[in-house]
Design an enzyme around this catalytic site. Structure first.
Site, short mmCIF file in Angstrom:
data_model
loop_
_atom_site.label_atom_id
_atom_site.label_comp_id
_atom_site.label_asym_id
_atom_site.label_seq_id
_atom_site.Cartn_x
_atom_site.Cartn_y
_atom_site.Cartn_z
N ASP A 181 0.83 -1.21 0.00
CA ASP A 181 0.00 0.00 0.00
C ASP A 181 0.87 1.26 0.00
OD1 ASP A 181 -2.35 1.39 -0.04
OD2 ASP A 181 -2.77 1.20 2.10
N HIS A 240 2.46 3.21 -9.11
CA HIS A 240 2.28 1.76 -9.30
C HIS A 240 3.47 1.16 -10.03
CE1 HIS A 240 -1.63 2.09 -7.61
NE2 HIS A 240 -2.19 2.72 -8.63
N LEU A 279 11.10 -20.45 -4.51
CA LEU A 279 10.02 -19.66 -3.89
C LEU A 279 8.69 -19.83 -4.63
CD1 LEU A 279 9.57 -17.09 -1.88
CD2 LEU A 279 9.65 -15.80 -4.01
C1 IPE Z 1 -5.49 -2.78 -0.31
O1 IPE Z 1 -5.15 -1.46 -0.48
C2 IPE Z 1 -5.48 -3.49 -1.63
C3 IPE Z 1 -4.17 -3.67 -2.26
C4 IPE Z 1 -3.02 -3.37 -1.73
C5 IPE Z 1 -4.22 -4.27 -3.58
P1 IPE Z 1 -6.24 -0.31 -0.68
O2 IPE Z 1 -5.49 0.97 -0.69
O3 IPE Z 1 -7.09 -0.61 -1.85
O4 IPE Z 1 -7.13 -0.47 0.63
P2 IPE Z 1 -7.96 0.62 1.44
O5 IPE Z 1 -8.88 1.27 0.45
O6 IPE Z 1 -6.98 1.58 2.00
O7 IPE Z 1 -8.66 -0.16 2.51
C1 IPE Z 2 -1.59 0.17 -3.39
O1 IPE Z 2 -1.34 1.53 -3.43
C2 IPE Z 2 -1.69 -0.44 -4.78
C3 IPE Z 2 -3.04 -0.91 -5.15
C4 IPE Z 2 -4.09 -0.89 -4.39
C5 IPE Z 2 -3.17 -1.44 -6.49
P1 IPE Z 2 -2.53 2.58 -3.44
O2 IPE Z 2 -2.88 2.89 -4.85
O3 IPE Z 2 -3.64 2.10 -2.59
O4 IPE Z 2 -1.82 3.85 -2.79
P2 IPE Z 2 -2.46 4.90 -1.79
O5 IPE Z 2 -3.07 4.13 -0.65
O6 IPE Z 2 -3.49 5.66 -2.57
O7 IPE Z 2 -1.32 5.75 -1.37
MG MG Z 3 -4.14 2.37 -0.63
#
Ligand code: IPE
Ligand code: IPE
Ligand code: MG
Length: 232
Positions: free
Chosen positions: A16, A33, A127
């Protein structure tokens, strides 16, 4: 660092913070990303050396479809690109790739690439890398219920029966779940399998994550006492 981890040892990662990483740099979210893929490559390479046998990563949740269309499309393109370009390298490193999630709603060409990657690496003995793509813990549980219903069984269902209908029944439950970017929630990740996982949270944004962070998480794990509801 500990010399030996228990084997098998499953680390699950909630990657995240890509969006916030990009925002801090005045970049579009998609570049966050993209930087996240680089962090993932570093992490996969480090994992086996640390004694991790299974590494699962939350790449796209069933709730992530609610993001803006451009971001969802960009993420799907990134999965396409990574699968096409990285499988050869994965193969060289003896990594086996598997997927967890629902196929419904995924673009057919991405599904084809996933099947190809799984098949190509099926015989690898290093792995096991599990990409949770279009994964939701609640969806996984509902899918298992529906599988059981379709079996028309007459006998009651045990925990073992139920676990056997989840997406990857032969993969051991995660020992350690790591979430980056300071959020402290599971966001629908490994709801059944994570019942006894240790949880580790770090402020590091996913694109900045590296082998040092992974080592710190494992060090934290080795200092915990797992009780499984008992006393010790
Ligand atoms: C969780 O992250 C999903 C992934 C890392 C793929 P999100 O950023 O989508 O989750 P919330 O919205 O903070 O709960
Ligand atoms: C996690 O990073 C990646 C995915 C959920 C695909 P985010 O896109 O949720 O990044 P933040 O939480 O907005 O910083
Ligand atoms: Mg996120």
């Amino acid at each position: 660092m500990p010399d030996t981890l228990p084997s098998p040892f499953h680390v699950a990662l909630i990657m995240d913070g890509n969006g916030r990483w990009a925002k801090k740099r005045f970049l579009p979210r998609l570049l966050g990303h993209r930087a996240g893929i680089k962090a993932l490559e570093r992490t996969v390479r480090a994992a086996w050396k640390l004694g991790i046998t299974h590494l699962s990563v939350y790449a796209f949740s069933t709730e992530n479809w609610s993001r803006p269309e451009t971001e969802v499309k960009g993420l799907m393109s990134l999965f396409r690109f990574s699968l096409r370009r990285k499988v050869e390298e994965i193969q060289r490193e003896n990594v086996r790739i598997r997927f967890a999630g629902t196929r419904s709603g995924m673009p057919p060409d991405v599904l084809e690439l996933m099947d190809w990657a799984e098949k190509t690496t099926a015989g690898n003995t290093g792995l096991t890398f599990i990409a949770c793509l279009n994964y939701g813990g609640r969806r996984e549980i509902v899918d298992a219920v529906n599988t059981l219903l379709a079996e028309n069984r007459k006998s009651p269902v045990s925990e073992k029966d139920f676990a056997g209908r989840l997406y990857l029944p032969d993969v051991p439950d995660p020992d350690l779940i790591i979430r980056t970017s300071g959020e402290q929630r599971l966001s629908n990740f490994w709801l059944w399998e994570g019942a006894y996982s240790e949880l580790y949270f770090t402020e590091t944004l996913w694109p900045d994550f590296g082998p040092g962070d992974l080592e710190a998480a494992i060090e934290y794990f080795t200092g915990r006492e797992r009780r499984y509801g008992s006393v010790r």
